[in-house]
Scaffold this motif. Structure first.
Motif, PDB file in Angstrom:
ATOM      1  N   ALA A   8      12.869  36.316   1.891  1.00  0.00           N
ATOM      2  CA  ALA A   8      12.299  36.559   3.221  1.00  0.00           C
ATOM      3  C   ALA A   8      11.779  35.248   3.794  1.00  0.00           C
ATOM      4  N   PRO A   9      12.702  34.299   4.135  1.00  0.00           N
ATOM      5  CA  PRO A   9      12.279  32.971   4.585  1.00  0.00           C
ATOM      6  C   PRO A   9      11.567  33.007   5.930  1.00  0.00           C
ATOM      7  N   VAL A  10      10.678  32.033   6.109  1.00  0.00           N
ATOM      8  CA  VAL A  10       9.962  31.834   7.367  1.00  0.00           C
ATOM      9  C   VAL A  10      10.160  30.381   7.800  1.00  0.00           C
ATOM     10  N   ARG A  11       9.917  30.131   9.077  1.00  0.00           N
ATOM     11  CA  ARG A  11      10.088  28.761   9.580  1.00  0.00           C
ATOM     12  C   ARG A  11       8.977  27.832   9.107  1.00  0.00           C
ATOM     13  N   ASP A  12       7.831  28.399   8.778  1.00  0.00           N
ATOM     14  CA  ASP A  12       6.695  27.600   8.313  1.00  0.00           C
ATOM     15  C   ASP A  12       6.916  27.245   6.844  1.00  0.00           C
ATOM     16  N   ASN A  13       7.809  26.265   6.632  1.00  0.00           N
ATOM     17  CA  ASN A  13       8.257  25.875   5.297  1.00  0.00           C
ATOM     18  C   ASN A  13       7.754  24.466   4.994  1.00  0.00           C
ATOM     19  N   ALA A  14       7.095  24.292   3.861  1.00  0.00           N
ATOM     20  CA  ALA A  14       6.504  22.985   3.519  1.00  0.00           C
ATOM     21  C   ALA A  14       7.556  21.885   3.469  1.00  0.00           C
ATOM     22  N   ILE A  15       8.722  22.214   2.938  1.00  0.00           N
ATOM     23  CA  ILE A  15       9.785  21.198   2.842  1.00  0.00           C
ATOM     24  C   ILE A  15      10.269  20.799   4.230  1.00  0.00           C
ATOM     25  N   TYR A  16      10.407  21.767   5.137  1.00  0.00           N
ATOM     26  CA  TYR A  16      10.858  21.444   6.476  1.00  0.00           C
ATOM     27  C   TYR A  16       9.835  20.565   7.205  1.00  0.00           C
ATOM     28  N   HIS A  17       8.573  20.937   7.085  1.00  0.00           N
ATOM     29  CA  HIS A  17       7.536  20.117   7.728  1.00  0.00           C
ATOM     30  C   HIS A  17       7.613  18.674   7.242  1.00  0.00           C
ATOM     31  N   LEU A  18       7.682  18.515   5.922  1.00  0.00           N
ATOM     32  CA  LEU A  18       7.702  17.164   5.360  1.00  0.00           C
ATOM     33  C   LEU A  18       8.970  16.418   5.748  1.00  0.00           C
ATOM     34  N   PRO A  59      13.311  27.972  -7.957  1.00  0.00           N
ATOM     35  CA  PRO A  59      14.499  28.046  -7.094  1.00  0.00           C
ATOM     36  C   PRO A  59      14.560  29.309  -6.228  1.00  0.00           C
ATOM     37  N   ASN A  60      13.764  30.307  -6.574  1.00  0.00           N
ATOM     38  CA  ASN A  60      13.811  31.556  -5.802  1.00  0.00           C
ATOM     39  C   ASN A  60      12.491  31.835  -5.096  1.00  0.00           C
ATOM     40  N   ALA A  61      11.760  30.763  -4.763  1.00  0.00           N
ATOM     41  CA  ALA A  61      10.467  30.920  -4.089  1.00  0.00           C
ATOM     42  C   ALA A  61      10.356  29.929  -2.937  1.00  0.00           C
ATOM     43  N   GLN A  75       0.836  -1.203   0.000  1.00  0.00           N
ATOM     44  CA  GLN A  75       0.000   0.000   0.000  1.00  0.00           C
ATOM     45  C   GLN A  75       0.869   1.250   0.000  1.00  0.00           C
ATOM     46  N   ASP A  76       0.565   2.169  -0.930  1.00  0.00           N
ATOM     47  CA  ASP A  76       1.230   3.466  -0.972  1.00  0.00           C
ATOM     48  C   ASP A  76       0.366   4.524  -0.292  1.00  0.00           C
ATOM     49  N   TYR A  77       1.039   5.493   0.301  1.00  0.00           N
ATOM     50  CA  TYR A  77       0.371   6.642   0.902  1.00  0.00           C
ATOM     51  C   TYR A  77       1.065   7.909   0.407  1.00  0.00           C
ATOM     52  N   THR A  78       0.278   8.937   0.136  1.00  0.00           N
ATOM     53  CA  THR A  78       0.830  10.239  -0.227  1.00  0.00           C
ATOM     54  C   THR A  78       0.876  11.142   1.004  1.00  0.00           C
ATOM     55  N   LEU A  79       2.042  11.698   1.269  1.00  0.00           N
ATOM     56  CA  LEU A  79       2.205  12.696   2.323  1.00  0.00           C
ATOM     57  C   LEU A  79       2.326  14.052   1.650  1.00  0.00           C
ATOM     58  N   GLU A  80       1.522  15.017   2.059  1.00  0.00           N
ATOM     59  CA  GLU A  80       1.537  16.308   1.381  1.00  0.00           C
ATOM     60  C   GLU A  80       1.406  17.456   2.375  1.00  0.00           C
ATOM     61  N   VAL A  81       2.228  18.462   2.163  1.00  0.00           N
ATOM     62  CA  VAL A  81       2.157  19.702   2.930  1.00  0.00           C
ATOM     63  C   VAL A  81       1.951  20.851   1.944  1.00  0.00           C
ATOM     64  N   THR A  82       0.942  21.681   2.164  1.00  0.00           N
ATOM     65  CA  THR A  82       0.721  22.855   1.325  1.00  0.00           C
ATOM     66  C   THR A  82       0.953  24.125   2.141  1.00  0.00           C
ATOM     67  N   ASN A  83       1.356  25.193   1.432  1.00  0.00           N
ATOM     68  CA  ASN A  83       1.769  26.401   2.118  1.00  0.00           C
ATOM     69  C   ASN A  83       1.590  27.596   1.180  1.00  0.00           C
ATOM     70  N   PRO A  84       1.294  28.785   1.711  1.00  0.00           N
ATOM     71  CA  PRO A  84       1.172  29.950   0.831  1.00  0.00           C
ATOM     72  C   PRO A  84       2.457  30.297   0.094  1.00  0.00           C
ATOM     73  N   GLY A  85       3.599  29.882   0.627  1.00  0.00           N
ATOM     74  CA  GLY A  85       4.869  30.186  -0.018  1.00  0.00           C
ATOM     75  C   GLY A  85       5.262  31.635   0.149  1.00  0.00           C
ATOM     76  N   GLY A  86       6.043  32.144  -0.797  1.00  0.00           N
ATOM     77  CA  GLY A  86       6.499  33.524  -0.727  1.00  0.00           C
ATOM     78  C   GLY A  86       7.863  33.678  -1.367  1.00  0.00           C
ATOM     79  N   HIS A  87       8.469  34.845  -1.163  1.00  0.00           N
ATOM     80  CA  HIS A  87       9.775  35.121  -1.774  1.00  0.00           C
ATOM     81  C   HIS A  87      10.884  34.498  -0.931  1.00  0.00           C
ATOM     82  N   SER A  88      11.833  33.853  -1.620  1.00  0.00           N
ATOM     83  CA  SER A  88      12.914  33.168  -0.888  1.00  0.00           C
ATOM     84  C   SER A  88      13.856  34.129  -0.178  1.00  0.00           C
TER      85      SER A  88
END
Length: 469
Positions: free
Chosen positions: A238-248, A328-330, A223-236
């Motif tokens: 001005a990074p924030v800790r609420d990052n989809a890649i970090y969460h995942l 790459p810049n978002a 059985q496969d499962y998809t793990l997904e995190v969505t986020n408003p994103g923004g300009h790279s």
């Protein structure tokens, strides 16, 4: 007329000198021709045709004396190249349920540029057959066709009807699966007292000596499962800790450190007990200790060093694919991963999804079940009816080689039959190297001796099954 050999003669051949063993019998050469024909019919999903392979094997059986009414090529109207062959050798006892001999004839894709040899030409070299499907699963498919042809040619009249199903789509069930199609549309052809299928062979040591003969009772659920995190994103910039890649990634790190609980079914416990005696030493002691007490953490840790045995005793889930970000810049707006689980028989697909949610421990990670869940069923029992013929023939062909129950950590078409109440067992009698046979990978191979021995073994075993009361 095909020449037949008694079990005693076969046993004598098994201990003959190496020089004698290298000279195939005339009936083995005839079988090799059948095997070669099946191998060289391309049955990949991309460009192949299971229908062509089914037609070729039906022609072999018709030449052996089967009537047209006992040979059915069944093709889904919307899948003209995915044909399945069902052949029937009628039994004398109409009240006895049939035996079903199952094998899939489709194969995994193979790129000629990556292989040392043409994957769709049978090559015999240094004691091995090389080709895509040489092991998985055209070896058993060819044996079943050959076995029925031999029975017919020699006039064998079984008590139980023997039915054979060569099916398409085992390797690509999300596209089409022949067993599912036959169960849904031709249920009467798949009904049986039990099924003999792929899933367990024999184990050789590094010197090619036989260590154990396996019989599969049960398999893990894919059985496969998809793990997904969505986020408003923004300009790279001005990074924030609420990052989809970090969460995942943090969730996946927690999954990577997690072990599902140890749960031994009868087949796995029996395997550990038997293999503990065979292997001995610290590994054997650890396996015996786990079989006695699955809560023994030290013993479990020792056994778990072997990835295959670790997978036998617990559900496993592993990240296999990751995709994230859009520029790459978002800042990433989405991060997604595929987690592949192999679930112990009897444990639920939804229960495993819920366990993943707890392990990931992050509400921003959405966990979704991929596709239609596979059926989850307890493993079939290894009764005396099943074990008796195996023990009898194995003792004659390979005296002293222990018979070991196994549970497949992969998946076969047996899961669909077990789910509708038709007990399905893996049994081939084909011994393979400790490093594997390359199934699904490059330069797939089958030891020549093992293929011929498996053919003799299954021929004798099925006869005994067919004449059981």
């Amino acid at each position: 007329m095909i020449r037949t050999f008694t079990a005693a003669a076969l046993a004598a051949a098994a201990v003959a000198s190496p020089a004698m063993a290298q000279s195939p019998r005339p009936d083995q050469l005839a079988f090799r021709d059948l095997y070669k024909e099946l191998i060289e019919i391309n049955t990949t999903l991309s460009v192949g045709s299971c229908t062509a392979a089914s037609e070729a094997m039906a022609a072999r059986l018709k030449a052996a004396g089967f009537a047209d009414e006992d040979l059915k090529i069944i093709v889904s109207p919307d899948r003209p190249k995915d044909g399945n062959l069902v052949a029937t050798l009628k039994g004398t006892d109409a009240k006895a349920k049939p035996i079903l001999l199952l094998a899939h004839i489709d194969v995994v894709e193979a790129n000629r540029d990556d292989w040392e040899r043409d994957p769709f030409k049978l090559v015999e070299e240094n004691g091995f057959f090389y080709a895509r499907g040489a092991a998985d699963d055209k070896a058993q498919a060819a044996v079943w066709v050959d076995t029925l042809a031999r029975y017919k040619s020699e006039g064998f009249k079984p008590k139980r009807t023997i039915r054979m199903a060569l099916t398409c789509g085992e390797e690509t069930p999300d596209t089409f699966n022949g067993v599912q199609y036959l169960i849904k549309n031709h249920r009467e052809l798949m009904d049986a007292a039990f099924v003999l299928n792929e899933g367990a062979g024999g184990r050789l040591d590094s010197q090619g000596q036989r260590v154990s003969l396996g019989i599969q009772a049960g398999e893990k659920v894919y059985q496969d499962y998809t793990l997904e995190v969505t986020n408003p994103g923004g300009h790279s910039s001005a990074p924030v800790r609420d990052n989809a890649i970090y969460h995942l990634s943090q969730g996946l790190a927690r999954l990577g450190e997690y072990d599902f609980p140890v749960k031994l079914n009868d087949a796995v416990r029996g395997n550990f007990i038997q293999m503990a005696k065979i292997e001995g030493g610290p590994t054997g002691e650890a396996m015996a200790a786990v079989a006695k007490d699955p809560s023994n953490a030290a013993a479990v840790a020792a056994v778990a060093r072997d990835p295959g045995r670790n997978s036998m005793m617990r559900t496993t889930c592993v990240a296999t694919m990751v995709n994230a970000g859009h520029a790459p810049n978002a800042l990433p707006q989405r991060a997604r991963a595929n987690v592949n689980c192999r679930i112990l028989p009897g444990e639920g697909v939804e229960a495993t999804r819920e366990a993943l949610v707890k392990v990931l421990a992050d509400p921003s990670i959405k966990v979704t079940t991929v596709g239609e869940p596979s059926p989850v069923t307890p493993p079939p029992q290894l009764t005396k009816q099943i074990m008796g013929p195996v023990e009898t023939v194995a003792a004659k062909l390979w005296p002293g080689v222990p018979i070991v129950p196994v549970m497949a950590t992969g998946a076969t078409d047996g899961r669909f039959l077990n789910a509708v109440g038709v007990p399905t067992y893996g049994l081939t009698g084909m011994f393979s190297e400790p490093t594997g046979n390359g199934a699904h990978g490059l330069n797939e191979k089958m030891r020549v001796r093992s293929l011929y021995e498996g053919r003799d073994f299954l021929y004798e075993v099925v006869k005994l099954y067919a004449n059981q009361k």
